[in-house]
Design a protein around this motif. Structure first.
Motif: not given
Lengths: 220, 510
Positions: A146, A149-151
């Motif tokens: 996660v 993914l955020v990065g």
């Protein structure tokens, strides 16, 4: 483990490090650093630390060096800015180098022994690391995805080509950009401000009295 | 370490992290449908998916609460504490999504990433609330932080927003590094990253290594204090707060001031009151000083602000100070006061930011307190709501803020923190001045007649009044919800406080 291998790769590492310093072109220095990292990886492998060896190649020789090379290419650094007239470099640098060498030599002399070292006692295999990663630390391992993914979303969002926010009518922003810096809303601004209300499809009516507002927002 | 032997993950583990799974799935779905959704239904699909996701997660917290216990090799624990923060965080996410539904179209920034990042950030915060191990805490903290760094820069065409994002990223990364270094030292001293195991190791130090280990633990605790102090914007780690709050889009500011702060307090409490409980005599004074400085610096600086968002930023520093007072009181009393105050604070602060966000208009043009002159007569309902939130922030009776402060200062007095209590009360009185300024502007000032017609009039001296603004459905729901919660906590605080007290006992006594 294999003394011959150790000396060969040790020599490569030292030669690479020396070459790194004497080269004048940054890209050659970077490439010699790759050689140093690779040789160090072999030394780790000889010591039995296979995982660290792989990570050394992947992370240092792979990822970090690519980053270095990218930066060198992007900055287009052909010849470094000459600093050989710098007195500070000499006055501070040389004593520090001497001091560091003396420290290393001191430690070396104090702990010198001819018995080979290794991680023979508690060898950390890839299997052991995988076991910890997928059993005890399964949750952090998964949650890290996660994080990545955020990065990625952030990188794409902030780096993507910027389209200026466009209200439906194309003439408004230009008129607004050319507008004077007066503190009151100009007719164009007032029209632009009403846009969002319309875009919302008239969900709920204005809670302000239109007549009173009309007299206050003078330009209309 | 039960699951190390059994390869299969028991199904109940998934139920224990159900809210986080739900949020992750909905976030991923939003990213997947973002492209096609732009051409379908005028691009409104993603926000409804996000809203459903946040509400489902809220419901999932209830399912989670039915299955208390550890999950994933003692890395995550569902207890009253986790569930309390789970409800709080998912509720905040829901309200922020509603707020963004009003704000993003207004700013022409309506894209799906916003909602996905809010959901992913909430995943991180949910894990922060329940993590009982430092590595998981760290990764969760990073998820929450990185989401908020990105969200702060969401108004990319506005230089202030980019500035906010960059400042927050750089300073936040330093703070995270401090936190990580602290974790490394604690691990070095105790040989474990499990909260309960650290507590055991520190309570019964092995005789030989005690002295040296003690110093390493103190250093580690201090470093973690710096990292977490930054995240909750406690003085002296607060310098980023005003700039970031001012530059970030208003709903993001609301989010940052409530959710990551609450989650950071959750790990703050878990680390310091559980893992490092044996060393409380050493870090107590750090907490005491941070509480004192945060209250005073935040309130004094807030007096000087004209920008509404900056004022609320300093106010949030001061509020963090009050929460630290309760924290310094320790014990179940103190911890439950922290939790109650975080809930009340979330409702009133998000409410205030919702009003600011609603009236900000394109490019956040109207965020000065003087813009609000005469608003009480032109927009009576939002003005009334804003007044309720500001009265609650002051701590007027019949609002949640009042009982929040009562519990904090009661806990502080029980723990004989008399000096801190007196300074806190003085600060509350001081704070009334700046919280009342917008109220005075709204109800007792006439909207100025604009001199814009006169050519060559000196610009910038008179702030233009906020133009008429249509009230959208979502923002009305947000305001109604926040007012309801603020009043409810102010009239019937008992049930929430009792729940917080039970959760605090769970936390402290295992």
């Amino acid at each position: 483990m294999h003394p011959a291998l150790f000396f060969i790769f040790g020599a490569i590492a030292v030669a690479g490090a020396v070459n790194l310093l004497v080269q004048r072109t940054p890209i050659f220095s970077a490439l010699s650093l790759v050689a140093v990292m690779g040789a160090l990886a072999v030394l780790y492998l000889l010591l039995g630390a296979e995982f660290i060896a792989f990570v050394q190649v992947l992370v240092y020789a792979g990822a970090i060096m690519v980053l270095f090379v990218f930066v060198i290419m992007l900055l287009n650094a052909q010849q470094p800015e000459s600093s050989h007239r710098s007195r500070v470099a000499r006055l501070v640098g040389i004593p520090v180098v001497v001091l560091l060498f003396m420290e290393v030599a001191g430690v070396f002399a104090a702990t010198y022994s001819t018995t080979p070292v290794g991680f023979s006692g508690r060898i950390i295999t890839v299997q052991a690391i995988g076991d910890a990663l997928f059993h005890q630390y399964l949750l952090p391992f998964e949650v890290t995805s996660v994080l990545f993914l955020v990065g990625i979303i952030g990188a794409v969002m902030l780096a993507a080509r910027q389209e200026p926010p466009q209200p439906p009518e194309g003439r408004l922003p230009r008129a607004q950009a050319a507008g004077h810096g007066g503190s009151g809303p100009t007719p164009e601004m007032a029209a632009a401000l009403r846009q969002p209300a319309r875009a919302l499809g008239g969900v709920g009516a204005s809670d302000a009295e239109p007549h009173a507002a009309g007299t206050e927002v003078k330009p209309r | 370490m039960t699951s190390a032997a059994t390869p299969l993950v028991p199904a109940v583990y998934y139920l224990r992290i159900l809210p986080e799974i739900v949020l992750t799935v909905f976030g991923a779905v939003i990213m997947l449908i973002e492209g096609p959704a732009r051409h379908v239904g005028r691009g409104r699909t993603t926000r409804w998916v996000a809203l459903v996701g946040a509400l489902t997660a809220f419901a999932a917290v209830w399912i989670q609460s039915r299955h208390p216990g550890y999950a994933f090799s003692h890395l995550f624990r569902v207890d009253g504490f986790t569930v309390f923060f789970g409800f709080l965080l998912t509720a905040i996410a829901t309200v922020i999504i509603l707020m963004a539904m009003d704000y993003l179209p207004q700013q022409h920034l309506d894209r799906g990433e916003f909602y996905a990042l809010v959901l992913f950030g909430t995943v991180g915060m949910g894990f922060m609330a329940g993590a009982t191990e430092l590595i998981l805490m760290f990764i969760a903290l990073e998820i929450s932080s990185i989401s908020t760094y990105i969200l702060a820069g969401y108004r990319r065409h506005a230089p202030k927003s980019t500035e906010a994002s960059l400042k927050y990223l750089l300073l936040g990364s330093f703070a995270t590094a401090f936190f990580l270094y602290g974790i490394a030292l604690i691990y070095g001293a105790t040989g474990t990253t499990q909260i309960s195991a650290i507590a055991r190791a520190l309570a019964h130090p092995s005789a030989g290594a005690a002295v040296q280990t003690g110093q390493i633990v103190l250093l580690g605790a201090a470093l973690m204090f710096i990292g977490l102090g930054f995240k909750v914007s406690a003085v002296p780690f607060q310098v980023w707060t005003p700039d970031v709050y001012e530059g970030a889009p208003a709903p993001v500011t609301a989010f940052m001031s409530a959710a990551p702060k609450a989650a950071a307090f959750a790990i703050f409490l878990r680390i310091f009151t559980v893992a490092l409980a044996a060393n409380s005599h050493a870090w107590f004074w750090l907490l005491w000083a941070a509480a004192l400085l945060s209250m005073t610096v935040g309130n004094v600086a807030a007096l000087l602000q004209n920008n509404f968002k900056r004022m609320l930023a300093y106010s949030s520093i001061a509020q963090a100070g009050y929460i630290l007072v309760a924290f310094a009181a320790l014990g179940a009393d103190g911890v439950s006061a922290v939790m109650f105050y975080l809930a009340a604070y979330a409702a009133m602060n998000i409410g205030a930011f919702a009003v600011v966000s609603h009236f900000a208009h394109r490019d956040e043009r109207y965020v000065d307190i003087r813009n609000y002159a005469g608003l009480g007569f032109r927009a009576p309902w939002p003005a009334f709501c804003l007044s309720v939130f500001l009265f609650s922030l002051i701590g007027v009776p019949l609002t949640g803020g009042f009982f929040g402060k009562v519990y904090i200062f009661r806990a502080a007095l029980h723990s004989h923190l008399v000096a801190l209590t007196i300074i806190g009360l003085l600060n509350s009185a001081l704070a009334a001045y700046y919280y009342l300024r917008p109220v005075v502007a709204m109800y007792m000032r006439e909207a100025p007649v604009l001199p814009a017609l006169a050519p060559g009039a000196p610009a910038g001296n008179i702030e233009p009044p906020i133009p008429p603004t249509a009230m959208s459905g979502p923002i009305a729901v947000v305001l109604a919800l926040c007012v309801a919660v603020v009043i409810w906590l102010g009239v019937f605080p008992g049930s929430v406080l009792a729940y917080a007290l039970r959760s605090a006992r769970h936390l402290l006594h295992g």
